[in-house]
Design an enzyme around this catalytic site. Structure first.
Site: not given
Length: 525
Positions: A446, A207
């Site tokens: 984020y 990932t």
């Protein structure tokens, strides 16, 4: 991990009273948690596996390592995103893999993949099960049977080369297991994403994971020296030297491939000595723009700390509401956290240079406390998310990245898209943001989103996620910086890599997995 939430049961706790009072006031909910079901009360969709399939797989890995038991199927029913958990908490029958298979080594993985290709069985590689983008959903992809390929038995530490600074790690090792094994040699990987306690080495590679210490040690794919990959058509052993001009670097093709192109079974990684010392320092900046400029300058001057993070005003305010002021000093504006690791001399020199820069650029040093508190609780945020879900509050995260010159525009675009979408649904949201990872040319943003759950929270979040994803693409950001693509970000991949890029991925998929059994429905549009 528990089946319907993050982490282990012992770490779950009710919301603190001050948080319950705050959310009751802001979101008009009672703050009383709803009862959750026991594992045995959960209905799973009936397994479609046949006796012949179970016998065929048992011949490859041993009958004791092929399971159709309710608990094993339930624990492999997907990842840990908010939509995953909302679906799991509903009373409807749950999707789950028909079988769970636990191979012991690369050769057994290879044999299972060859068998499944021959028998038309979909295979979902499963590491720690921490995906938050639908990356381990048991999607059948048109096949009758789907199995979860659990890699936990691939948990060995292989060759350690302290001279070159490398170590060979099995893909099934979790972050803590890897650090414990390396510590026996005086070494560390230094990769600490929020999923560290449960995610696996193979999952980190598959990932393109990015840890919280990436400013000092880089992303996980920066650490990968060699990959061993099992595919339905054979083995790939990629990476012979620290750098090479022998054509395109195929390690880059399989790092980030999310189990769609092959199963990573072994990773050779760059490691470093366990740090001699760590220095902690928290900072406050008057606003996000000032803080972002300071972080950019530090990175571009080569004075990067090991950890470098900046929360915006909303996130700073919420964190202080939870924990109080910093050392008796009220803090406004934006809170930043820095840590420095290494030898005493290296830490002293680097922290002094960074401190001079941050002070000159508008930062005020706050001492160690807030930085130490962040490190102490850095893996705990998902538990708070789950406690909020329990009381009817939607809480989810998403992330992106862009160049420094585009940070403010991208942040505003995503914040507005989320706020407008949730507000239009009658559930006004609190949208918070922090810079989580930094590079000389840009940074990752984020976002954390909190709102009252609508009557159908899955539809509520799906609408907000679409708005945020479109805003990210339109504003020039990447659809994902480290959460990966999975199923959730797949709709935007074509916009990011173009039609020709999608055709390239499909061509590679056809070469290594012509039957299309590997992790259907993920990554490739």
């Amino acid at each position: 991990m528990v089946w319907d939430a993050w982490g282990v049961a012992a770490a779950h706790a009710p919301l603190p009273e001050q948080i319950r009072a705050l959310i009751a006031q802001v979101f008009a909910v009672s703050g009383e948690p709803v009862a959750r079901r026991a594992e045995g009360e959960v209905e799973l969709r009936e397994s479609r596996s046949t006796a012949a399939q179970r016998e065929g797989l048992a011949a490859l890995v041993g009958a004791e390592h092929v399971s159709g038991e309710h608990r094993d199927r339930l624990l492999h029913a997907g990842g840990k995103s908010t939509p995953d958990l909302l679906r799991r908490r509903r009373g409807a029958p749950q999707d789950a893999p028909d079988l769970v298979v636990f191979p012991a080594d690369h050769d057994q993985v290879l044999a299972v993949l060859a068998y499944c290709a021959e028998q038309s069985i979909a295979v979902v590689p499963f590491g720690g099960g921490t995906s938050v983008v639908g990356g381990v959903e048991p999607d059948r992809g048109g096949f009758d049977t789907v199995l979860a390929l659990d890699l936990r038995r691939l948990d060995s530490l292989g060759d350690v080369d302290p001279v070159s600074g490398t170590a060979v790690l099995g893909a099934g090792l979790t972050g803590p297991q890897a650090e414990q094994l390396l510590a026996g040699h005086g070494l560390s990987l230094g990769h600490f994403p929020q999923s560290f306690e449960f995610a696996s080495i193979g999952g980190f590679a598959a990932t393109r994971s990015s840890g919280q210490a990436s400013a000092g040690y880089g992303r996980f794919d920066d650490m990968v020296m060699r990959l061993k990959v099992a595919t339905p058509t054979g083995t790939l052993d990629l990476g012979r030297a620290p750098a090479s001009a022998a054509g395109p670097d195929l390690r880059e093709l399989f790092a980030g491939s999310e189990g769609v192109l092959g199963v990573i079974t072994e990773v050779t990684l760059r490691v470093h000595p366990v740090p001699e010392t760590t220095c902690y320092q928290a900072w406050t900046f008057p606003d996000f723009a000032t803080g972002a400029n300071a972080l950019r300058t530090v990175i571009q001057h080569g004075a990067a700390p090991t950890v470098l993070r900046l929360s915006d005003e909303a996130e700073t305010g919420l964190n202080l509401a939870r924990s109080g002021d910093v050392g008796g000093t009220p803090v406004g504006g934006c809170l930043a956290v820095t840590t420095f690791e290494g030898t005493a001399a290296h830490v002293a020199a680097r922290s002094a240079e960074a401190q001079e820069l941050l002070t000159a650029l508008g930062g005020t040093a706050l001492g160690e406390q807030a930085a130490r508190e962040w490190e102490h609780g850095r893996f705990a945020a998902p538990y708070l998310r789950d406690a909020l879900l329990d009381v009817g509050v939607l809480c989810e995260t998403l992330e992106t990245a862009t160049g420094w010159s585009n940070i403010a525009h991208l942040k505003q675009a995503v914040t507005t898209a989320l706020g407008d979408s949730l507000g239009a649904q009658g559930t006004p949201a609190l949208v918070m943001c922090h810079i989580s990872h930094t590079y000389p040319t840009g940074a990752s943003l984020y976002f954390t989103v909190v709102a009252k759950q609508a009557e159908d929270p899955l539809a509520q979040w799906a609408r907000a996620k679409r708005a945020a994803g479109d805003a990210i693409v339109d504003a020039g950001g990447t659809i994902t910086h480290h959460h990966a693509v999975g199923a959730d970000h797949r709709p935007w991949i074509g916009a990011e890599i173009g039609e020709l890029g999608v055709r390239v991925l499909r061509a590679v998929k056809d070469a290594v997995d012509p039957a299309g059994i590997l992790n259907p429905g993920k990554l490739i549009p």
